[in-house]
Scaffold this motif. Sequence first.
Motif, PDB file in Angstrom:
ATOM      1  N   UNK A   1      53.572  91.941  31.284  1.00 35.98           N
ATOM      2  CA  UNK A   1      54.750  91.794  30.408  1.00 35.98           C
ATOM      3  C   UNK A   1      54.432  90.839  29.264  1.00 35.98           C
ATOM      4  N   UNK A   2      53.725  91.352  28.242  1.00 30.80           N
ATOM      5  CA  UNK A   2      53.239  90.476  27.165  1.00 30.80           C
ATOM      6  C   UNK A   2      54.345  89.785  26.377  1.00 30.80           C
ATOM      7  N   UNK A   3      55.524  90.380  26.327  1.00 32.11           N
ATOM      8  CA  UNK A   3      56.597  89.716  25.576  1.00 32.11           C
ATOM      9  C   UNK A   3      57.267  88.609  26.379  1.00 32.11           C
ATOM     10  N   UNK A   4      56.984  88.538  27.683  1.00 34.52           N
ATOM     11  CA  UNK A   4      57.619  87.531  28.537  1.00 34.52           C
ATOM     12  C   UNK A   4      56.692  86.385  28.916  1.00 34.52           C
ATOM     13  N   UNK A   5      55.395  86.698  29.038  1.00 34.60           N
ATOM     14  CA  UNK A   5      54.453  85.697  29.526  1.00 34.60           C
ATOM     15  C   UNK A   5      53.261  85.656  28.578  1.00 34.60           C
TER      16      UNK A   5
ATOM     17  N   UNK B   1      49.724  83.793  26.771  1.00 32.40           N
ATOM     18  CA  UNK B   1      48.466  83.255  27.293  1.00 32.40           C
ATOM     19  C   UNK B   1      48.590  81.748  27.468  1.00 32.40           C
ATOM     20  N   UNK B   2      49.234  81.074  26.511  1.00 35.72           N
ATOM     21  CA  UNK B   2      49.263  79.604  26.571  1.00 35.72           C
ATOM     22  C   UNK B   2      50.195  79.100  27.651  1.00 35.72           C
ATOM     23  N   UNK B   3      51.424  79.621  27.688  1.00 39.62           N
ATOM     24  CA  UNK B   3      52.374  79.261  28.738  1.00 39.62           C
ATOM     25  C   UNK B   3      52.559  77.747  28.878  1.00 39.62           C
ATOM     26  N   UNK B   4      52.546  77.055  27.743  1.00 37.40           N
ATOM     27  CA  UNK B   4      52.857  75.628  27.807  1.00 37.40           C
ATOM     28  C   UNK B   4      54.349  75.459  28.075  1.00 37.40           C
ATOM     29  N   UNK B   5      54.689  74.558  28.967  1.00 33.20           N
ATOM     30  CA  UNK B   5      56.102  74.309  29.259  1.00 33.20           C
ATOM     31  C   UNK B   5      56.777  73.863  27.964  1.00 33.20           C
ATOM     32  N   UNK B   6      57.817  74.601  27.571  1.00 31.20           N
ATOM     33  CA  UNK B   6      58.456  74.328  26.286  1.00 31.20           C
ATOM     34  C   UNK B   6      59.949  74.639  26.356  1.00 31.20           C
ATOM     35  N   UNK B   7      60.765  73.570  26.403  1.00 34.33           N
ATOM     36  CA  UNK B   7      62.216  73.772  26.537  1.00 34.33           C
ATOM     37  C   UNK B   7      62.832  74.467  25.321  1.00 34.33           C
ATOM     38  N   UNK B   8      62.088  74.506  24.206  1.00 33.93           N
ATOM     39  CA  UNK B   8      62.640  75.094  22.977  1.00 33.93           C
ATOM     40  C   UNK B   8      62.340  76.575  22.814  1.00 33.93           C
ATOM     41  N   UNK B   9      61.494  77.105  23.658  1.00 35.80           N
ATOM     42  CA  UNK B   9      61.166  78.531  23.571  1.00 35.80           C
ATOM     43  C   UNK B   9      61.610  79.203  24.870  1.00 35.80           C
ATOM     44  N   UNK B  10      62.693  79.956  24.765  1.00 34.75           N
ATOM     45  CA  UNK B  10      63.233  80.586  25.962  1.00 34.75           C
ATOM     46  C   UNK B  10      62.405  81.791  26.389  1.00 34.75           C
TER      47      UNK B  10
ATOM     48  N   UNK C   1      55.835  78.837  18.996  1.00 37.94           N
ATOM     49  CA  UNK C   1      56.737  79.980  19.223  1.00 37.94           C
ATOM     50  C   UNK C   1      55.952  81.278  19.287  1.00 37.94           C
ATOM     51  N   UNK C   2      54.994  81.370  18.404  1.00 40.75           N
ATOM     52  CA  UNK C   2      54.135  82.572  18.409  1.00 40.75           C
ATOM     53  C   UNK C   2      53.139  82.509  19.546  1.00 40.75           C
ATOM     54  N   UNK C   3      52.552  81.326  19.743  1.00 40.90           N
ATOM     55  CA  UNK C   3      51.575  81.151  20.824  1.00 40.90           C
ATOM     56  C   UNK C   3      52.268  80.575  22.042  1.00 40.90           C
ATOM     57  N   UNK C   4      53.137  81.407  22.657  1.00 39.04           N
ATOM     58  CA  UNK C   4      53.939  80.908  23.787  1.00 39.04           C
ATOM     59  C   UNK C   4      53.213  81.141  25.093  1.00 39.04           C
TER      60      UNK C   4
END
Length: 302
Positions: A244-248, A250-259, A299-302
């Motif tokens: 699910x590329x739109x959900x997860x 590669x970076x997956x840094x914990x970020x409260x600002x990117x839902x 935001x792009x590299x979520x």
Amino acid sequence: MLIRRAPDIRSSEITPESLYFGRREFIAAASAAALDLAAPAAARATPRPRADDDKPNSYEDITHYNNYYEFGTDKEDPAKYAGTLRTSPWKVEIGGLCEKPGKYDLDDLLRGQTIEERVYRHRCVEAWSMVIPWNGFSLRNLIARFQPTSRAKFVEFTTLYDPAEMPQAGDVLPWPYVEGLRMDEAMHPLTMVVTGLYGRPLPNQNGAPLRVHVPWKYGFKSAKSLVRIRFVESQPANTWNVVAPNEYGFYANVNPNVDHPRWSQARERRIGEFFRRPTLMFNGYGDQVASLYAGMDLRRNF
Ligand SMILES: Nc1nc2c(c(=O)[nH]1)N[C@H]1C(S)=C(S)[C@@H](COP(=O)(O)O)O[C@H]1N2
Ligand SMILES: [Mo]
């Protein structure tokens, strides 16, 4: 195996306490300010994180609320079913762009490593979190041994898939589970090879006999029961991103600002607590890791 508790580690060996909890009070102050709490100015000026803010979760919680989809998708499934996982003998294949590839026995991989205790916050993409006293050491101490070449830009982790030992796996994900880190993320001292918790051997459901934990990233980056580590030139295809590329990302840094597209990441439920708490940028480790992402659009590299 030698287990040294955090206070015994000489400061020459690691960056001290900040490695464990970062600048907690500062972070609490920053997040309180971000929430623009309707509190008197004096109260805002002296934020007091609750005393139990980073109190470790119980051994019971840590070992009975797990994600390990090879053993089923319910949180209780891994504790129920992972007993069939055979963790000895165990070999890890080291390959790709390095001077010392090969199949290494677990004992060999752990030889000479000092097992430390590190209490890390662990934040799942599903908006729950725990605090876990892991035992292990920095992944970079292991990587150094294999001498990755200058062409190695990423590290790929492959975890065990043995359908005979994992009859619950089904086809919920394409197996084996694969994850990856950029080389500088893998070499960051916070990135940990985990071999135990609470001073005991790592339970199967937590990824025995060895897994990684990357405390500033969502839990899915932390691959369990590693059987292969490869040094590669291009970004590895990590399982959840493939599915699910739109959900997860590669970076997956914990970020409260990117839902997450289906839920908010602004808050989280600490297992064992009732009220949700604000999620901290980089899971509260920003003072140590934010520089890895300087200039990147998170935001792009979520
Ligand atoms: N092989 C494998 N590794 C995995 C997973 C998995 O399903 N299979 N789940 C990931 C997710 S989503 C999380 S949150 C953590 C959970 O680690 P824990 O059960 O020790 O808390 O493991 C990660 N590593
Ligand atoms: Mo997760």
